[in-house]
Design a protein around this motif. Structure first.
Motif, PDB file in Angstrom:
ATOM      1  N   ALA A  48       0.851  -1.192   0.000  1.00 23.80           N
ATOM      2  CA  ALA A  48       0.000   0.000   0.000  1.00 23.80           C
ATOM      3  C   ALA A  48       0.881   1.235   0.000  1.00 23.80           C
ATOM      4  O   ALA A  48       1.941   1.257   0.638  1.00 23.80           O
ATOM      5  N   ILE A  51       1.108   6.581   3.597  1.00 24.97           N
ATOM      6  CA  ILE A  51       0.116   7.611   3.901  1.00 24.97           C
ATOM      7  C   ILE A  51       0.823   8.955   4.054  1.00 24.97           C
ATOM      8  O   ILE A  51       1.812   9.076   4.780  1.00 24.97           O
ATOM      9  N   TYR A 314      -1.456  10.446  11.779  1.00 24.34           N
ATOM     10  CA  TYR A 314      -2.490  10.274  10.773  1.00 24.34           C
ATOM     11  C   TYR A 314      -3.742  10.959  11.294  1.00 24.34           C
ATOM     12  O   TYR A 314      -4.211  10.652  12.394  1.00 24.34           O
ATOM     13  N   ALA A 316      -7.374  11.171  11.244  1.00 22.57           N
ATOM     14  CA  ALA A 316      -8.512  10.347  10.832  1.00 22.57           C
ATOM     15  C   ALA A 316      -9.762  11.205  10.731  1.00 22.57           C
ATOM     16  O   ALA A 316      -9.974  12.118  11.526  1.00 22.57           O
ATOM     17  N   ASP A 320     -13.225   7.011   7.339  1.00 19.35           N
ATOM     18  CA  ASP A 320     -12.002   6.220   7.256  1.00 19.35           C
ATOM     19  C   ASP A 320     -12.256   4.811   7.776  1.00 19.35           C
ATOM     20  O   ASP A 320     -12.952   4.623   8.774  1.00 19.35           O
ATOM     21  N   SER A 321     -11.673   3.847   7.120  1.00 15.36           N
ATOM     22  CA  SER A 321     -11.842   2.454   7.541  1.00 15.36           C
ATOM     23  C   SER A 321     -10.825   2.101   8.614  1.00 15.36           C
ATOM     24  O   SER A 321      -9.761   2.732   8.739  1.00 15.36           O
ATOM     25  N   THR A 324      -7.463   1.328   7.027  1.00 11.92           N
ATOM     26  CA  THR A 324      -6.624   2.498   6.750  1.00 11.92           C
ATOM     27  C   THR A 324      -5.955   2.997   8.020  1.00 11.92           C
ATOM     28  O   THR A 324      -4.766   3.356   8.030  1.00 11.92           O
ATOM     29  N   GLN A 327      -3.197   0.727   8.876  1.00 10.22           N
ATOM     30  CA  GLN A 327      -2.055   0.954   7.992  1.00 10.22           C
ATOM     31  C   GLN A 327      -1.211   2.118   8.494  1.00 10.22           C
ATOM     32  O   GLN A 327       0.027   2.066   8.476  1.00 10.22           O
ATOM     33  N   ALA A 328      -1.877   3.166   8.961  1.00 14.47           N
ATOM     34  CA  ALA A 328      -1.148   4.307   9.504  1.00 14.47           C
ATOM     35  C   ALA A 328      -0.329   3.900  10.726  1.00 14.47           C
ATOM     36  O   ALA A 328       0.827   4.314  10.884  1.00 14.47           O
ATOM     37  N   GLN A 331       2.667   2.016   9.741  1.00 15.23           N
ATOM     38  CA  GLN A 331       3.641   2.927   9.142  1.00 15.23           C
ATOM     39  C   GLN A 331       4.421   3.693  10.215  1.00 15.23           C
ATOM     40  O   GLN A 331       5.362   4.410   9.907  1.00 15.23           O
TER      41      GLN A 331
END
Length: 614
Positions: A48, A51, A314, A316, A320-321, A324, A327-328, A331
């Protein structure tokens, strides 16, 4: 101690391993050069994209940001629009409206901010005195649909990191649960009761004040219980049942039960809540205050701690799921939730030490499919603040967990903290959750939570509808709770299994909706205590605990006691009380078999007090 030596290798093992390896290599070569051609590797999942973040992020349409150039008329119009749209509205208390009003450093004249449900006001300076509001940040009674005479449902609003110069000298903050005032300078007096508090009306029912300075007098009026932590006040006037102070300069003397004040000179362990501010280059940062021990008074103006650039968060937004958001986190980012509601179909997993998870404007996480909405691994220094959890329609075993049960890593130097986090079972939906919060990590700080199985809601509530056993289970050792509100659960509302736990201020109401005694038996005991310390705990301490009954569905229901603890020298409780609200329902004793029953024959809503136990 040196590691144990590996076992000696069996004779002939090396030669056999070499022979097997050679055969496998030969077979692999034959496959690679077979007439069928070389083996094809399975396609890998594409990574992915990273972000992107910013130090000047878009905070979304539910956030208003002001500076000194903003006309006062515009600020007032924004506040009025937010408040008037939901004034005396049947949909407001469990609606989806969310607001955050943020003020950059400066002075703002002629602002009269009425705060309704899900409304936050905060300054964006490094210190409260960087932002001055002249007028009022006002919470009163008379606007809530179905209960205009009282302030007992003034939930879910907040004020943070500003100074207020009150019009006519007094700012009114008539709130109940889940309405924190933090890091605020009131340049005058502060009253915690509504304007119609006389003649038996206008009650307010529990609040939280921390890291704040009140130049003048604090008047609690009809406020039934209140917790103030690490602040400085000119003086305090009033009190009904349970007023608790720790680390408060100017607090009343400890005098329970002759007066309802329980006072500790300091707070054992604190870490003030992270807060958003703008730096000299107009970039956003989140300041994370440092851990303190035996603290008293405000942490500012020279708050110890570290800023984190917003580019490490991030941001939010509703829609937003959970994927996601995860994922942040993977990261390496922190999380900043903007106002709104978030459907969570997989657990948001915090695995990295020192992660900051915070929100403004009461962002609300709603789990789907029975998942746990948020889990925190047993790592050091995670800070979770400013979130609300609504149970979903499919039962969740938990809404939030911290750490792993059975693990006891020492986090005393860098504990996880949970601040201004609120849990609801039954509100806008007919939610279900077995336990709302489970704390397994040692040394965790729980600083102002409200775990609430709803006694009313936007969706119908009832004994078999919005079901929930327990609000808080503590399995970790050395956990401290400062400002613990847990209400209406169907079994033990707090279960404390860890050793050396401490609670400063506990507020509880038992479930209103028990249908009959047979439905609410704990073995041969009538009902479940509000606060249960496990039988094998050797050390535990509580200061300032109140538990109330209002069995309005069936006033014949009885509870044997509100506090249940083992009889051990290291288990000590101070300033406990029970009340039968309106003399509806019976609590037979305060703690174990001590304290006597309410209703108290002396009169309506007269408490039973236990100064110390044992």
């Amino acid at each position: 101690m040196s590691p144990a030596p590996r076992s000696a290798r069996p004779p002939g093992r090396t030669a056999l391993a070499i022979l097997i390896g050679s055969v496998l290599a030969l077979l692999a070569g034959l496959v690679a050069f077979s007439p069928m051609g070389p083996a094809t590797a399975a396609p890998s999942e594409p990574e992915a994209p990273a972000i992107e973040t910013s130090d000047t992020p878009d905070l979304g349409e539910n956030v208003k940001v002001y500076d000194e150039s903003t006309p006062a008329e515009q600020i007032q119009a924004d506040f009025d629009e937010a408040f008037e749209a939901h004034k005396v509205s049947p949909d407001a208390q469990f609606g989806e409206q969310r607001y955050a009003f943020l003020f950059k450093p400066g002075t703002y004249d002629r602002v009269w901010a009425n705060l309704g449900f899900y409304t936050s006001v905060a300054g964006l300076g490094r210190n409260p005195d960087d932002v001055t509001i002249k007028g009022a940040v006002n919470v009163d009674s008379g606007w809530n649909h179905g209960d205009t005479a009282n302030a007992t449902q003034n939930f879910w609003r907040s004020l943070e990191n500003v100074s207020v110069v009150p019009e006519e000298g007094t700012n009114r903050w008539a709130v109940s649960q889940a309405a924190p005032m933090r890091r605020v300078h009131i340049k005058g007096d502060l009253t915690l009761a509504p304007s119609n508090q006389d003649n038996g009306q206008g009650y307010s029912s529990g609040g939280y004040l921390a890291d704040s300075l009140v130049d003048g007098k604090v008047s609690s009026g009809s406020q039934q219980q209140w917790y103030t932590r690490d602040s400085s006040i000119g003086s305090w006037e009033g009190g009904v049942w349970n007023m608790v102070y720790s680390g408060v300069e100017g607090a009343p003397a400890n005098a329970f039960p002759d007066s309802p004040h329980t006072t500790l000179d300091s707070t054992p362990v604190t870490r003030e809540k992270p807060y958003l501010y703008v730096d000299d280059e107009d970039k956003y940062q989140v300041f994370v205050p440092s851990l303190q021990r035996d603290s008293a008074g405000t942490s500012w103006p020279d708050t110890a701690g570290d800023p984190i650039p917003m580019s490490e968060f991030y941001v939010a937004k509703p829609g937003d799921s959970a994927a996601t958001i995860n994922q942040a986190l993977e990261q390496g980012l922190n999380l900043f939730f903007t106002p709104g509601t978030y459907a969570v179909d997989e657990t948001i997993k915090v695995t990295r030490a020192d992660t900051v998870v915070t929100g403004i404007g009461f962002p609300t996480l709603i789990p789907e499919g029975g998942v746990t909405a948020l889990s925190v691994d047993d790592v050091a220094g995670v800070k979770v603040s400013g979130l609300t959890f609504d149970a979903g329609t499919t039962n969740s075993e938990t809404l939030m967990t911290v750490g792993t049960e059975g693990e006891h890593a020492d986090h005393a130097d860098n504990p996880t903290s949970i601040q201004d986090v609120f849990f609801r079972i039954g509100s806008s939906v007919q939610g279900k959750a077995t336990t709302t919060l489970v704390v397994n990590s040692d040394d965790t700080i729980i600083d102002h939570i409200w775990a609430w199985r709803a006694d009313h809601g936007g969706a119908p509530t009832g004994w078999g509808v919005n079901t929930g056993d327990t609000g808080l289970i503590v399995n970790g050792d050395d956990v401290l709770a400062t400002g613990l509100f847990v209400e209406h659960y169907q079994k033990y509302e707090v279960i404390w299994n860890g050793d050396r736990g401490r609670t400063i201020f506990f507020q509880n109401e038992k479930p209103y909706d028990v249908p009959d005694q047979a439905a609410w038996m704990n073995g041969d005991q009538n009902g479940y205590a509000a606060y249960k310390v496990a039988d094998d705990v050797t050390e535990h301490e509580v200061w300032g605990g109140g538990s109330y009954s209002f069995f309005n569905v069936n006033p014949e229901v009885k509870l044997d006691h509100s506090f249940e603890v083992p009889e051990k020298d290291g288990v000590r409780l101070h300033s406990l009380l029970t009340v039968s609200l309106g003399d509806v329902g019976t609590i037979s004793n305060v703690v174990n078999n001590t304290g006597g029953a309410v209703p108290n024959p002396a009169g309506n809503t007269t408490p039973r007090n236990v100064v110390s136990y044992p």
